[in-house]
Structures are given as structure tokens and as C-alpha cells.
Design an enzyme around this catalytic site. Structure first.
Site, mmCIF file in Angstrom:
data_model
loop_
_atom_site.group_PDB
_atom_site.id
_atom_site.type_symbol
_atom_site.label_atom_id
_atom_site.label_comp_id
_atom_site.label_asym_id
_atom_site.label_seq_id
_atom_site.Cartn_x
_atom_site.Cartn_y
_atom_site.Cartn_z
ATOM 1 C CG HIS A 23 40.571 38.907 47.696
ATOM 2 N ND1 HIS A 23 41.077 40.162 47.906
ATOM 3 C CD2 HIS A 23 40.676 38.278 48.893
ATOM 4 C CE1 HIS A 23 41.471 40.288 49.161
ATOM 5 N NE2 HIS A 23 41.226 39.152 49.783
ATOM 6 C CG ASN B 220 44.776 35.361 55.226
ATOM 7 O OD1 ASN B 220 44.139 34.677 54.429
ATOM 8 N ND2 ASN B 220 44.249 36.383 55.868
ATOM 9 C CG HIS C 98 41.058 44.584 49.869
ATOM 10 N ND1 HIS C 98 42.138 45.390 50.123
ATOM 11 C CD2 HIS C 98 41.295 43.427 50.535
ATOM 12 C CE1 HIS C 98 42.989 44.758 50.907
ATOM 13 N NE2 HIS C 98 42.497 43.553 51.166
ATOM 14 C CG ASN D 270 42.149 45.958 57.090
ATOM 15 O OD1 ASN D 270 42.116 47.099 56.635
ATOM 16 N ND2 ASN D 270 43.261 45.364 57.468
ATOM 17 C CG ASP E 234 38.570 40.601 51.311
ATOM 18 O OD1 ASP E 234 39.073 39.490 51.599
ATOM 19 O OD2 ASP E 234 38.884 41.656 51.890
ATOM 20 N N GLY F 287 36.143 41.428 58.524
ATOM 21 C CA GLY F 287 35.816 40.672 57.332
ATOM 22 C C GLY F 287 34.347 40.298 57.272
HETATM 23 ZN ZN LIG Z 1 43.192 42.153 52.575
HETATM 24 ZN ZN LIG Z 2 41.244 39.233 51.861
#
Ligand SMILES: [Zn+2]
Ligand SMILES: [Zn+2]
Length: 450
Positions: free
Chosen positions: A77, A111, A249, A296, A323, A342
Site C-alpha cells: 500500500h 487514486n 490501514h 486518513n 500507506d 497523508g
Molecule cells: Zn486509504
Molecule cells: Zn492509501
């Protein structure tokens, strides 16, 4: 069914001896000092210390006395920000950041701008990775077209193009009907569906964990149930469809409980936790520093952090994923409420977890090493191993080295590290990835030349 494809830059295969390293690979049952002989990019032999002949064989000799050799890590991730946001990161800088953190492979989220939603998008990214990645890099595609949450992408064609799985990460799948249909397709074409679990109705305009700290700071909170109720819903749907999901996450105690219950009920569910959720709590948000502490899902309470640790210990949490989410300075140097969410994490994951969890005796080193490379398996990728015959994927670490995060800059293009400025103990000295030397710490002495 199609296979997950990972690509990296072609280069010279490693021919080295890691002389006298303490080799720890809990999955392969290895925990002893060895000369790790790497020939033509593979682990040729774990020889008795000081027994392997390097110069005779033309191998580079590396003095690894006092250092630990682990299977290199795998992060399922990360956000590499291509296409469209190359000012934050790209495949070259993101994969270099991974190599510096001891990783031999990463999976990038979809994304991007625009999102990765077509087979041509996936093929272009894999070609880019083949030209510029320091570690094996795979790409997820979105579950829904352009991440609009309404229509499924062409999942079978995306798998044929090599997509590592599917995720609308960044946004939850609001529609239970869409998730159900995606899981029905997954049963035909493979590809794990990775879920960012959040109920937008419950999250509202929250910017941190909902609790006493958010109340004290006067900031709007995201309740834990935003995450846990969505996990419970999605686990029930996956169970009904006998399909497979991976929960991203995990941050809350209720979420760990929801995954534990689903596993007990026989649902094919795996999940990950991130280093920042395992090391920090919402108390850190009192800094009001969005660069380090806004993400998040948000940092939660100490009870939540303890529940995540318990989940690692009892196997509810399958793997650790960073992440890694690079952001440009201008998106972070604004008031907390407006800042982008983030943090980066690839370069610091091992050192931070070693410092915060292993050194105080909360978890054992072997468990950390195991969880840092376990993220390959939910996506059908072979887990890195130090067993002789394996491709050389090695993280060589100095457990005693202390360093201050960011003092030498970052390999990442962004600097929004959640532990910037912190002194950590334990540092990756060298990484072998895909049979190549992917990283050497600049100050790491290379020992006697062969
Ligand atoms: Zn996420
Ligand atoms: Zn992510």
C-alpha cells in the site's frame, strides 16, 4: 486466471558475500550468523561465518559483522502519484524511497490524476516501472470507473493487463451493491480487492479522531465506528459471496474486533496496519502539525493503538503497510483543517517500529520482520525469503545505528514524514531487491575490496 505483474529496471545481478551477518528469516526458520552468498542475484548459500571464499569467486565482500540480514520487506500500500502528480512523487523516487527502507517490492494505489482505470493505464505504468523502478513495483486498478463509485471497471481486462488487484483507496466504496458485484467478478478474474473502509456519513467533515483530544482542540472528529461498521458490512458481503477482501490501514479497536470476528466466521479477509497507527496516538495531534499528524484514517487513542498491537500479536493483522502518501509542502503548510491527508513512511517503517515496539519489548524482532514482508501474500505475490535458491531480496540492517529522520534529506520527493526530526534506532544499510543491489546507505562502509 491472470497473474499479478511486478516490474523493475533491468540491471546487474548481485554477486556479493554478506560476511558474518546475523540472518533472521522467521518464516524459513533461519536465525543464526552466516556468510550470505549471493551469486547471480540469488541466495546461493548460507555458509558458516567466515567460511565463504569471496575473492576466489569474484564476489564483492561486504563486512556484515554486527548487522542483521532480513528478507527484504514488501509494502502492499503506497501512493506513487503517477500519473498526474509527479511534483509529489514518481516511480523512480518512490521506489528509491522503498529501497532505502529495506523494501524489495511495493504495490501502488490507483487514486492518481486521472485514476488508473483502463488496461492501457496499467500497461503504461508497468512500462514506466520497467524503465525506472529500483524495486519490483505493481499497480492496482480502481474498482469503479474513474473512482466515481458507480460503474465497475473492466476488471478481467485489467487483470489481463497485469493489475495487482483493485482498490478505490482514498475513497470508500459507498455502495454495497457495487462491492457485491465487484466481488462476483473477482471470483472469475482474480485480483484481491483492497478496501479503504469509511462511512462518509459518519466521517462527515472530521479531520482527526473523535474523542477527548478533538473536543479539547475544537476540531471535528471522525468516530471509530465510521471504519468498523463499514468493515463489518463488507466482511459480511465477502462472506456471502465467498470472495476475498483485504482491509487497508486498520486504525480502531472496533475494527480489529470486526476483522477478528470475520476471520472466526471463515470469511476470506486479510488486513494491514500502518507504522504511524502502531506508534502514535491522537495526543500527537495537539502539535497541530498537519505535515506529520494529519492522515486518513486518523491517529486514534492509546486503547486503539494497543488493540492494533494485540492484533499483530494474535495474527488478526496480517501485515504492516505504510500507506506512504507523499504531499507537496504547499498542501501541508496550511491550517490543520485545510491540509491534505497523508504521510510518507517507506524510509522509516523498519526503524520506527524497531524503536517504538521492539526495543521496549512490546513485540519481538522476528514478528516485526515477518509482518513487514507478509504484505505480498494477500496479492498473490511470493513472499521474500532468505532460503538458499531464493531470488536475493535482502534488507541488511544495523540495529544499533541511531539517526535523525530527515537530517540527510529523503529519497522521496516529499518530506511529510510522520516521524520527521525524530531520533530512531535501527537503520537499513543496504537493500537487495529482485536480485540487484537496490540501495546502499552513503555512509555504509563497504568493507575490504575483493
Ligand atoms: Zn486509504
Ligand atoms: Zn492509501
Amino acid at each position: 486466471m491472470s497473474e499479478t505483474r511486478l516490474e523493475m529496471r533491468a540491471g546487474e545481478s548481485a554477486d556479493v558475500v554478506l560476511r558474518g551477518a546475523t540472518v533472521l528469516d522467521p518464516v524459513a526458520g533461519i536465525d543464526a550468523p552466516h556468510d550470505v552468498v549471493v551469486r547471480d542475484g540469488r541466495i546461493a548459500e548460507l555458509a558458516a561465518p567466515a567460511s565463504a571464499s569471496a575473492s576466489a569467486d569474484g564476489l564483492e565482500e561486504i563486512d556484515a559483522t554486527g548487522l542483521h540480514a532480513f528478507p527484504a520487506f514488501f509494502d502492499p500500500h503506497v501512493h506513487l502519484r503517477v500519473p498526474g502528480q509527479e511534483h509529489k512523487e514518481d516511480i523512480e523516487t518512490g521506489s528509491r524511497s522503498a529501497a532505502a527502507g529495506g523494501y524489495c517490492g511495493v504495490l501502488a494505489m490507483a487514486n492518481t490524476a486521472p485514476p488508473v482505470s483502463t488496461p492501457a493505464d496499467v500497461e503504461a505504468l508497468l512500462a514506466d516501472a520497467r524503465a525506472s523502478a529500483s524495486v519490483r513495483t505493481g499497480f492496482l486498478a480502481t474498482v469503479t470507473a474513474a473512482m466515481q463509485g458507480e460503474e465497475l471497471t473492466e476488471m478481467a481486462s485489467l487483470r489481463d493487463a497485469g493489475a495487482a488487484g483493485f482498490s478505490d483507496d482514498g475513497l470508500p466504496l459507498r455502495s454495497a451493491r457495487i462491492l457485491r458485484r465487484a466481488l462476483q467478478y473477482q471470483r472469475l478474474c482474480g485480483g484481491t480487492i483492497a478496501l479503504h473502509e469509511e462511512d462518509p456519513e459518519l466521517s462527515g467533515a472530521g479531520v482527526m479522531h473523535e474523542g477527548p483530544v478533538s473536543a479539547a482542540l475544537g476540531l471535528e472528529g471522525v468516530p471509530s465506528i465510521s471504519e468498523s461498521t463499514t468493515i463489518a458490512r463488507d466482511a459480511a458481503i465477502a462472506g456471502y459471496e465467498q470472495a476475498r477482501i483485504h482491509v487497508q490501514h486498520l486504525s480502531a479497536a472496533e475494527s480489529v474486533e470486526a476483522v477478528r470476528a470475520a476471520k472466526a466466521a471463515g470469511v476470506r479477509i486479510t488486513c494491514e496496519a500502518s507504522p504511524h497507527h502502531l506508534c502514535l496516538t491522537d495526543e500527537a495531534v495537539r502539535s497541530l502539525d498537519p505535515r506529520r499528524h494529519k492522515m486518513n484514517p486518523p491517529l486514534r487513542s492509546e486503547a486503539d493503538r494497543q488493540a492494533l498491537i494485540a492484533g499483530l500479536l494474535d495474527g488478526t493483522i496480517d501485515c504492516i503497510a505504510t500507506d506512504h502518501a507523499p504531499h507537496a509542502a504547499e498542501e501541508k503548510e496550511v491550517p490543520f483543517e485545510q491540509a491534505a491527508m497523508g504521510v510518507t513512511g517507506l524510509e522509516t517503517a523498519f526503524a520506527a517500529l524497531h524503536t517504538h515496539l521492539v526495543l521496549p519489548g512490546t513485540i519481538e524482532l522476528g514478528l516485526l520482520v515477518e509482518k513487514l514482508s507478509a504484505g505480498a501474500e494477500p496479492f498473490g505475490v511470493e513472499r521474500p525469503s532468505l532460503a538458499p535458491g531464493s531470488e536475493a531480496n535482502v534488507a541488511l540492517c544495523d540495529l544499533a545505528a541511531t539517526w535523525t529522520v530527515g537530517e540527510d534529506g529523503y529519497e522521496s520527493r516529499s518530506s511529510n514524514s510522520w516521524c520527521a526530526g525524530e531520533q530512531l534506532t535501527g537503520r537499513v544499510q543496504m537493500t537487495l531487491a529482485g536480485g540487484q543491489i537496490a540501495y546502499r546507505l552513503r555512509s555504509f562502509s563497504m568493507g575490504v575490496a575483493a
